[in-house]
Design a protein around this motif. Structure first.
Motif, PDB file in Angstrom:
ATOM      1  N   PHE A  57      54.245  25.738  13.874  1.00 46.90           N
ATOM      2  CA  PHE A  57      54.260  25.883  15.329  1.00 46.90           C
ATOM      3  C   PHE A  57      55.669  25.656  15.863  1.00 46.90           C
ATOM      4  O   PHE A  57      56.390  24.781  15.371  1.00 46.90           O
ATOM      5  N   THR A  58      55.997  26.407  16.877  1.00 44.43           N
ATOM      6  CA  THR A  58      57.255  26.159  17.586  1.00 44.43           C
ATOM      7  C   THR A  58      57.006  25.114  18.666  1.00 44.43           C
ATOM      8  O   THR A  58      55.868  24.935  19.109  1.00 44.43           O
ATOM      9  N   ILE A  59      58.052  24.432  19.074  1.00 45.59           N
ATOM     10  CA  ILE A  59      57.937  23.494  20.183  1.00 45.59           C
ATOM     11  C   ILE A  59      59.040  23.789  21.208  1.00 45.59           C
ATOM     12  O   ILE A  59      60.223  23.811  20.862  1.00 45.59           O
ATOM     13  N   ALA A  60      58.614  24.059  22.429  1.00 44.82           N
ATOM     14  CA  ALA A  60      59.575  24.317  23.496  1.00 44.82           C
ATOM     15  C   ALA A  60      59.732  23.051  24.329  1.00 44.82           C
ATOM     16  O   ALA A  60      58.741  22.441  24.730  1.00 44.82           O
ATOM     17  N   ILE A  61      60.974  22.645  24.525  1.00 46.56           N
ATOM     18  CA  ILE A  61      61.261  21.424  25.274  1.00 46.56           C
ATOM     19  C   ILE A  61      62.178  21.780  26.450  1.00 46.56           C
ATOM     20  O   ILE A  61      63.205  22.441  26.257  1.00 46.56           O
ATOM     21  N   ASN A  62      61.795  21.345  27.643  1.00 47.93           N
ATOM     22  CA  ASN A  62      62.629  21.592  28.827  1.00 47.93           C
ATOM     23  C   ASN A  62      63.785  20.600  28.854  1.00 47.93           C
ATOM     24  O   ASN A  62      63.587  19.395  28.735  1.00 47.93           O
ATOM     25  N   ILE A  63      64.967  21.131  29.012  1.00 44.66           N
ATOM     26  CA  ILE A  63      66.167  20.296  29.043  1.00 44.66           C
ATOM     27  C   ILE A  63      66.812  20.442  30.422  1.00 44.66           C
ATOM     28  O   ILE A  63      67.117  21.557  30.849  1.00 44.66           O
ATOM     29  N   SER A  64      66.990  19.313  31.086  1.00 47.05           N
ATOM     30  CA  SER A  64      67.573  19.379  32.425  1.00 47.05           C
ATOM     31  C   SER A  64      69.086  19.574  32.322  1.00 47.05           C
ATOM     32  O   SER A  64      69.717  19.235  31.321  1.00 47.05           O
ATOM     33  N   SER A  65      69.671  20.137  33.388  1.00 48.31           N
ATOM     34  CA  SER A  65      71.105  20.438  33.348  1.00 48.31           C
ATOM     35  C   SER A  65      71.931  19.174  33.131  1.00 48.31           C
ATOM     36  O   SER A  65      72.978  19.214  32.497  1.00 48.31           O
ATOM     37  N   LYS A  66      71.452  18.060  33.654  1.00 51.43           N
ATOM     38  CA  LYS A  66      72.155  16.778  33.457  1.00 51.43           C
ATOM     39  C   LYS A  66      72.240  16.413  31.980  1.00 51.43           C
ATOM     40  O   LYS A  66      73.245  15.890  31.516  1.00 51.43           O
ATOM     41  N   GLN A  67      71.172  16.686  31.256  1.00 50.50           N
ATOM     42  CA  GLN A  67      71.143  16.348  29.826  1.00 50.50           C
ATOM     43  C   GLN A  67      72.181  17.139  29.035  1.00 50.50           C
ATOM     44  O   GLN A  67      72.628  16.678  27.991  1.00 50.50           O
ATOM     45  N   LEU A  68      72.514  18.314  29.550  1.00 55.36           N
ATOM     46  CA  LEU A  68      73.509  19.132  28.852  1.00 55.36           C
ATOM     47  C   LEU A  68      74.900  18.522  28.972  1.00 55.36           C
ATOM     48  O   LEU A  68      75.849  18.969  28.347  1.00 55.36           O
ATOM     49  N   ARG A  69      75.004  17.500  29.828  1.00 49.98           N
ATOM     50  CA  ARG A  69      76.291  16.792  29.950  1.00 49.98           C
ATOM     51  C   ARG A  69      76.231  15.430  29.277  1.00 49.98           C
ATOM     52  O   ARG A  69      77.141  14.631  29.418  1.00 49.98           O
ATOM     53  N   ASP A  70      75.137  15.161  28.567  1.00 52.55           N
ATOM     54  CA  ASP A  70      74.957  13.889  27.888  1.00 52.55           C
ATOM     55  C   ASP A  70      75.313  14.070  26.412  1.00 52.55           C
ATOM     56  O   ASP A  70      74.677  14.842  25.705  1.00 52.55           O
ATOM     57  N   GLU A  71      76.359  13.356  25.997  1.00 48.31           N
ATOM     58  CA  GLU A  71      76.845  13.548  24.624  1.00 48.31           C
ATOM     59  C   GLU A  71      75.799  13.181  23.572  1.00 48.31           C
ATOM     60  O   GLU A  71      75.838  13.682  22.454  1.00 48.31           O
ATOM     61  N   VAL A  72      74.898  12.282  23.935  1.00 47.99           N
ATOM     62  CA  VAL A  72      73.907  11.798  22.975  1.00 47.99           C
ATOM     63  C   VAL A  72      72.883  12.884  22.613  1.00 47.99           C
ATOM     64  O   VAL A  72      72.248  12.821  21.564  1.00 47.99           O
ATOM     65  N   LEU A  73      72.736  13.868  23.498  1.00 50.68           N
ATOM     66  CA  LEU A  73      71.689  14.875  23.319  1.00 50.68           C
ATOM     67  C   LEU A  73      71.718  15.547  21.936  1.00 50.68           C
ATOM     68  O   LEU A  73      70.708  15.607  21.238  1.00 50.68           O
ATOM     69  N   VAL A  74      72.882  16.046  21.571  1.00 47.77           N
ATOM     70  CA  VAL A  74      73.010  16.793  20.320  1.00 47.77           C
ATOM     71  C   VAL A  74      72.686  15.886  19.122  1.00 47.77           C
ATOM     72  O   VAL A  74      71.942  16.267  18.211  1.00 47.77           O
ATOM     73  N   GLU A  75      73.240  14.676  19.180  1.00 46.86           N
ATOM     74  CA  GLU A  75      73.014  13.688  18.134  1.00 46.86           C
ATOM     75  C   GLU A  75      71.528  13.387  17.959  1.00 46.86           C
ATOM     76  O   GLU A  75      70.998  13.326  16.859  1.00 46.86           O
ATOM     77  N   LYS A  76      70.881  13.161  19.102  1.00 50.33           N
ATOM     78  CA  LYS A  76      69.469  12.807  19.120  1.00 50.33           C
ATOM     79  C   LYS A  76      68.621  13.925  18.504  1.00 50.33           C
ATOM     80  O   LYS A  76      67.701  13.675  17.736  1.00 50.33           O
ATOM     81  N   LEU A  77      68.985  15.143  18.824  1.00 52.16           N
ATOM     82  CA  LEU A  77      68.249  16.269  18.271  1.00 52.16           C
ATOM     83  C   LEU A  77      68.473  16.390  16.772  1.00 52.16           C
ATOM     84  O   LEU A  77      67.531  16.602  16.006  1.00 52.16           O
ATOM     85  N   ARG A  78      69.717  16.240  16.375  1.00 52.38           N
ATOM     86  CA  ARG A  78      70.038  16.318  14.949  1.00 52.38           C
ATOM     87  C   ARG A  78      69.255  15.253  14.177  1.00 52.38           C
ATOM     88  O   ARG A  78      68.607  15.543  13.168  1.00 52.38           O
ATOM     89  N   ASP A  79      69.288  14.017  14.697  1.00 52.20           N
ATOM     90  CA  ASP A  79      68.551  12.915  14.066  1.00 52.20           C
ATOM     91  C   ASP A  79      67.052  13.195  14.024  1.00 52.20           C
ATOM     92  O   ASP A  79      66.399  12.953  13.013  1.00 52.20           O
ATOM     93  N   GLY A  80      66.545  13.690  15.124  1.00 52.79           N
ATOM     94  CA  GLY A  80      65.111  13.964  15.234  1.00 52.79           C
ATOM     95  C   GLY A  80      64.660  15.022  14.230  1.00 52.79           C
ATOM     96  O   GLY A  80      63.626  14.869  13.576  1.00 52.79           O
TER      97      GLY A  80
END
Ligand code: C2E
Ligand code: MG
Ligand code: MG
Ligand code: MG
Length: 277
Positions: free
Chosen positions: A112-135
């Motif tokens: 199954f695919t999972i679609a996650i809504n990402i707010s524009s503010k999150q795109l300016r959060d450096e942790v986002l990419v890391e968190k996704l990679r870890d996840g």
């Protein structure tokens, strides 16, 4: 007249303003509390492959059960964004969504695919990419099963930062989806400039009836524009059989809407879809 009411009297306008401000402050406070006490819950809406009718994946949609009142994300996500709460909340949502879909995929042998809504503010959060990679690593999930939904307005400001983040997300192997297409700029240049591979046609474009020529033409036009760019299309807000028929005619590959299923709590999805397949 207003003057005579004296200093402590407010005009109706001022009163309204204060009420609005008050409710924002109260909601923000309650939201902070809710995040702490886990009153927020992800619901999942099935996304259907139109050809086969199979569930292709799910979109994670946040719900807030506030003392028996279910608050709509359209009301509290903007407050979460303005107050900065969205960053912590967003990371929790990602963790939760990745965990759930990887459980389902393992348990039921699905992809199954999972679609996650990402707010524009999150795109300016450096942790986002890391968190996704870890996840992705933690849950052993194929990155291409993760679809990050962003809106076009997110692409308009801080273009450099946003564009860098988007490229990093793309390099992780996640897919990027442009949400609410048809409501904002719907610019072809955004679709070419950014590594977007999915476009979600907004639910407000779905025709009111089979005679609603204007909306039918709009969906048709946007669909052909998107397919020329070789992007995949998801149509939202499928509520009636005639919506599904139109999507079939336009060869839209995936659909989502109340006609198939409302967003449901995790346990309902397990009962209704996953186990019975
Ligand atoms: P969206 O991402 O465009 O999500 C689609 C919305 O349409 C959802 O509303 C969904 O429940 C609703 N919907 C689905 N099928 C139908 C249908 O057939 N007819 C109608 N009328 N509506 C349908 P919801 O869950 O209230 O979410 C509203 C918006 O809030 C979302 O729009 C998204 O922008 C935002 N949102 C929701 N969850 C999250 C989240 O976890 N994080 C962030 N950042 N934003 C979220
Ligand atoms: Mg969405
Ligand atoms: Mg949308
Ligand atoms: Mg929307």
């Amino acid at each position: 007249r207003a003057k005579k009411q004296g200093k402590n009297q407010m005009s109706f306008f001022e009163y309204e303003m204060q009420q609005q401000f008050m409710s924002r402050v109260v909601i923000e406070q309650e939201l902070r509390e809710a995040i702490h006490t886990n009153q927020l819950e992800l619901f999942y809406q099935p996304v259907i492959t139109l050809d086969t009718g199979d569930v292709k994946g799910f979109e994670a949609l946040i719900r807030w059960n506030n003392n028996g009142i279910t608050r709509s994300p359209d009301d509290f996500i903007p407050i979460a964004e303005e107050s900065g709460l969205i960053n912590a909340l967003g990371l929790r949502i990602i963790e939760d969504a990745l965990s759930t879909v990887s459980q389902w995929n393992q348990k039921y042998g699905k992809e199954f695919t999972i679609a996650i809504n990402i707010s524009s503010k999150q795109l300016r959060d450096e942790v986002l990419v890391e968190k996704l990679r870890d996840g992705l690593e933690k849950y052993g999930l194929k990155p291409e099963l993760v679809e990050l939904e962003i809106t076009e307005t997110a692409l308009l400001h801080d273009t450099e930062t946003v564009s860098a983040t988007i490229n990093q997300l793309h390099n992780l192997g996640c897919k990027l989806a442009l949400d609410d297409f048809g409501t904002g700029y719907s610019s072809i240049s955004h679709l070419r400039e950014f590594p977007i591979s999915i476009v979600k046609i907004d639910k407000s474009l779905m025709p009111l009836s089979e005679q609603d020529a204007k909306h039918i033409a709009l969906v048709r036009g946007l669909t052909s524009m998107v397919s020329i760019l070789n992007l995949s299309i998801v149509a939202e807000g499928i509520e009636h059989p005639h919506h599904a028929e139109l999507c079939k005619e336009l060869k839209i590959s995936r659909v989502q809407g109340y006609y198939y299923s409302k967003p449901l709590p995790k346990s309902d999805i397990e009962q209704r879809y996953v186990i019975t397949q």
